[in-house]
Enzyme design. Structure first.
Site, PDB file in Angstrom:
ATOM      1  N   CYS A  25       3.540  25.238  13.014  1.00  0.00           N
ATOM      2  CA  CYS A  25       3.844  25.664  11.655  1.00  0.00           C
ATOM      3  C   CYS A  25       2.813  26.719  11.099  1.00  0.00           C
ATOM      4  O   CYS A  25       2.046  26.806  11.904  1.00  0.00           O
ATOM      5  CB  CYS A  25       3.481  24.186  10.792  1.00  0.00           C
ATOM      6  SG  CYS A  25       4.096  24.193   9.335  1.00  0.00           S
ATOM      7  N   CYS A  55       1.591  26.423   7.901  1.00  0.00           N
ATOM      8  CA  CYS A  55       0.592  26.172   6.803  1.00  0.00           C
ATOM      9  C   CYS A  55      -1.049  26.051   7.028  1.00  0.00           C
ATOM     10  O   CYS A  55      -1.671  26.420   6.101  1.00  0.00           O
ATOM     11  CB  CYS A  55       1.006  24.916   6.080  1.00  0.00           C
ATOM     12  SG  CYS A  55       0.799  23.535   7.108  1.00  0.00           S
ATOM     13  N   CYS A  88       4.163  26.505   4.498  1.00  0.00           N
ATOM     14  CA  CYS A  88       4.694  26.707   5.882  1.00  0.00           C
ATOM     15  C   CYS A  88       5.558  27.985   6.481  1.00  0.00           C
ATOM     16  O   CYS A  88       6.009  27.749   7.433  1.00  0.00           O
ATOM     17  CB  CYS A  88       5.333  25.484   6.116  1.00  0.00           C
ATOM     18  SG  CYS A  88       4.356  23.813   5.838  1.00  0.00           S
ATOM     19  N   LYS A 123      11.481  15.168   7.985  1.00  0.00           N
ATOM     20  CA  LYS A 123      10.232  15.079   7.499  1.00  0.00           C
ATOM     21  C   LYS A 123      10.243  15.179   6.099  1.00  0.00           C
ATOM     22  O   LYS A 123      10.912  16.226   5.375  1.00  0.00           O
ATOM     23  CB  LYS A 123       9.524  16.352   7.761  1.00  0.00           C
ATOM     24  CG  LYS A 123       7.772  16.610   7.376  1.00  0.00           C
ATOM     25  CD  LYS A 123       7.174  17.476   8.034  1.00  0.00           C
ATOM     26  CE  LYS A 123       5.785  17.777   7.400  1.00  0.00           C
ATOM     27  NZ  LYS A 123       5.032  18.820   8.150  1.00  0.00           N
ATOM     28  N   ARG A 161      -4.266  17.540   4.493  1.00  0.00           N
ATOM     29  CA  ARG A 161      -4.391  18.725   3.859  1.00  0.00           C
ATOM     30  C   ARG A 161      -5.913  19.010   3.555  1.00  0.00           C
ATOM     31  O   ARG A 161      -6.174  20.451   3.717  1.00  0.00           O
ATOM     32  CB  ARG A 161      -3.563  18.836   2.845  1.00  0.00           C
ATOM     33  CG  ARG A 161      -2.037  18.799   3.039  1.00  0.00           C
ATOM     34  CD  ARG A 161      -1.315  18.875   1.878  1.00  0.00           C
ATOM     35  NE  ARG A 161       0.381  18.860   2.401  1.00  0.00           N
ATOM     36  CZ  ARG A 161       1.320  18.662   1.490  1.00  0.00           C
ATOM     37  NH1 ARG A 161       0.965  18.761   0.252  1.00  0.00           N
ATOM     38  NH2 ARG A 161       2.315  18.545   2.006  1.00  0.00           N
ATOM     39  N   ARG A 171       5.834  21.663  -1.422  1.00  0.00           N
ATOM     40  CA  ARG A 171       6.710  21.722  -0.348  1.00  0.00           C
ATOM     41  C   ARG A 171       8.191  21.137  -0.670  1.00  0.00           C
ATOM     42  O   ARG A 171       8.817  20.971   0.456  1.00  0.00           O
ATOM     43  CB  ARG A 171       6.010  21.073   0.898  1.00  0.00           C
ATOM     44  CG  ARG A 171       4.757  21.487   1.232  1.00  0.00           C
ATOM     45  CD  ARG A 171       4.463  21.463   2.750  1.00  0.00           C
ATOM     46  NE  ARG A 171       3.253  21.420   3.210  1.00  0.00           N
ATOM     47  CZ  ARG A 171       2.069  22.474   3.148  1.00  0.00           C
ATOM     48  NH1 ARG A 171       2.306  23.583   2.600  1.00  0.00           N
ATOM     49  NH2 ARG A 171       1.043  22.262   3.470  1.00  0.00           N
ATOM     50  N   GLU A 202      19.567  15.905   9.210  1.00  0.00           N
ATOM     51  CA  GLU A 202      18.767  16.725   9.725  1.00  0.00           C
ATOM     52  C   GLU A 202      18.525  16.572  11.141  1.00  0.00           C
ATOM     53  O   GLU A 202      18.233  17.374  12.034  1.00  0.00           O
ATOM     54  CB  GLU A 202      17.613  16.493   9.176  1.00  0.00           C
ATOM     55  CG  GLU A 202      17.276  17.290   7.566  1.00  0.00           C
ATOM     56  CD  GLU A 202      17.076  18.623   7.563  1.00  0.00           C
ATOM     57  OE1 GLU A 202      17.114  19.264   8.983  1.00  0.00           O
ATOM     58  OE2 GLU A 202      16.661  19.344   6.736  1.00  0.00           O
ATOM     59  N   LYS A 222       9.033  10.904   9.687  1.00  0.00           N
ATOM     60  CA  LYS A 222       7.674  11.447   9.138  1.00  0.00           C
ATOM     61  C   LYS A 222       7.751  11.216   7.719  1.00  0.00           C
ATOM     62  O   LYS A 222       8.576  12.166   6.981  1.00  0.00           O
ATOM     63  CB  LYS A 222       7.239  12.544   9.594  1.00  0.00           C
ATOM     64  CG  LYS A 222       5.482  12.880   9.189  1.00  0.00           C
ATOM     65  CD  LYS A 222       5.242  14.356   9.651  1.00  0.00           C
ATOM     66  CE  LYS A 222       3.837  14.485   8.968  1.00  0.00           C
ATOM     67  NZ  LYS A 222       3.720  15.859   9.050  1.00  0.00           N
ATOM     68  N   SER A 269      -1.684  10.881   7.851  1.00  0.00           N
ATOM     69  CA  SER A 269      -3.158  10.748   7.547  1.00  0.00           C
ATOM     70  C   SER A 269      -3.475   9.843   6.481  1.00  0.00           C
ATOM     71  O   SER A 269      -4.300   8.922   6.498  1.00  0.00           O
ATOM     72  CB  SER A 269      -3.704  12.193   7.080  1.00  0.00           C
ATOM     73  OG  SER A 269      -2.832  12.619   6.232  1.00  0.00           O
ATOM     74  N   TYR A 283      -3.399   8.503  14.383  1.00  0.00           N
ATOM     75  CA  TYR A 283      -4.833   8.606  14.465  1.00  0.00           C
ATOM     76  C   TYR A 283      -5.558   7.210  14.986  1.00  0.00           C
ATOM     77  O   TYR A 283      -6.950   7.594  15.220  1.00  0.00           O
ATOM     78  CB  TYR A 283      -5.452   9.021  13.183  1.00  0.00           C
ATOM     79  CG  TYR A 283      -4.809  10.062  12.642  1.00  0.00           C
ATOM     80  CD1 TYR A 283      -5.168  11.532  13.244  1.00  0.00           C
ATOM     81  CD2 TYR A 283      -3.745  10.186  11.670  1.00  0.00           C
ATOM     82  CE1 TYR A 283      -4.335  12.480  12.797  1.00  0.00           C
ATOM     83  CE2 TYR A 283      -3.097  11.217  11.093  1.00  0.00           C
ATOM     84  CZ  TYR A 283      -3.464  12.496  11.699  1.00  0.00           C
ATOM     85  OH  TYR A 283      -2.741  13.590  11.274  1.00  0.00           O
TER      86      TYR A 283
END
Ligand code: PBG
Length: 323
Positions: free
Chosen positions: A120, A122, A130, A195, A205, A217, A233, A248, A274, A313
């Site tokens: 990406c 971004c 992006c 997404k 971010r 976005r 998609e 996502k 996140s 994570y």
């Protein structure tokens, strides 16, 4: 009193019985661990994501050696470059932070773990979008060429899988064509297909300094209320050559995950993003929830909803806990 014929509680009476009839079990083999690598001089913990760091290349290599020993199958890589510019040059420079990290990792760990760079712009653009900007909006087609360059650059450095997360139309086809032309016909694509434009990316971010400097976005990431569009998609990405697809974020989109599972037969990933991680960490730090138990429950929900691959994570903690 009449005897009950059906007593579902019979199968819940002991831990062993519950284990015997359990329908869904998450293992470390299901997990893909996202990591950040930085061109700065020192590694640093990300304040909103306790336990997650931006690593220097050296520190990353040491960490990934440990991760490989724990038996996790794959890491995803995000780069934080020295400098950002209008066209995200750091994202497709041969000596950029991600290709440098991939080359060093290859030396340090061999083939013991898959390296999956996120593709990406971004993290590399000064404006934080992006793609490149024309007339105040992200220009789709000119961006494709840069994404394809990034993909080839990472494949040349030794990436095992390419994972585009930009949400430009046609990027899977552009990346597939570029990889093939350059001899990487065997490098699979994991596409961030459905997404959504989500508030749950906030801590990321901060981690990547990639918040858009103007606007948001919403002209490229999906509108959260849409379900059918997610299937469209995903179908488009598969047609364009995606080997694996992704939904996502995860928790607020479990219905989309289930529908994706029921409609497509390619491996399906989900990104436990996140903000989902930070909420669990914050509540646990306050003593409001039991972290390990809640994490296991969340990861199990993803698998039960149909995910084959869970980007999280929590992967490292999970692997430590479950051997
Ligand atoms: C880059 C990218 C983002 C995430 C993964 N790849 C941020 C965004 O789209 O704003 C988010 C991951 C997370 O929140 O954990 N496009």
């Amino acid at each position: 009193m009449r005897e009950l014929i059906h007593r579902p509680r019979r199968l819940r009476r002991s831990a062993a019985m519950r284990r015997l009839v359990r329908e869904t079990v998450v293992t470390k083999n299901d997990l893909l661990y996202p990591m950040f690598v930085t061109a700065e001089r020192e590694s640093r913990e990300i304040p909103s994501m306790p336990g997650v760091y931006r690593y220097t290349v050296d520190a990353l290599c040491r960490e990934v050696e440990k991760i490989a020993k724990l038996g996790l199958p794959a890491i995803m890589l995000f780069g934080i470059p020295e400098e950002k510019d209008a066209v995200g040059s750091g994202g497709y420079a041969e000596d950029g932070i991600v290709p440098r990290a991939i080359r060093s990792l290859r030396k340090a760990i061999g083939d013991s773990i898959l390296i999956v760079p996120d593709v990406c712009l971004c993290e590399y653009t000064a404006h934080g979008h992006c793609g490149i900007i024309e007339k105040g909006d992200v220009a789709n087609d000119p961006t494709l060429e840069l994404l394809a360059r990034a993909a080839v650059c990472y494949a040349e450095a030794g990436a095992d899988v390419i994972a585009p997360s930009d949400m430009m139309d046609g990027r899977v086809a552009a990346i597939r064509a570029a990889l093939d032309t350059n001899g990487f016909t065997q490098t699979p694509i994991l596409a961030y297909s459905a997404k959504y434009a989500s508030g749950f990316y906030g801590p990321f971010r901060e981690a990547a300094d990639s918040a858009p400097q103007f606007g948001d976005r919403r002209t490229y990431q999906m509108d959260p209320p849409n379900r059918r569009e997610a299937l469209r998609e995903i179908a488009l990405d598969i047609e364009e050559g995606a080997d694996m697809v992704m939904v996502k974020p995860g928790l607020a989109y479990l219905d989309i995950l289930r529908e994706a599972r029921d409609n497509f037969d390619v491996p399906l990933a989900v990104y436990n993003v996140s903000g989902e991680y930070s909420m669990v960490k914050a509540a646990a730090r306050n003593g409001w929830i039991e972290e390990a138990r809640v994490v296991d429950e969340i990861l199990t929900a993803f698998k039960r909803a149909g995910a084959d691959i869970i980007l999280t994570y929590h992967a490292l903690d999970f692997a430590r806990r479950h051997g």
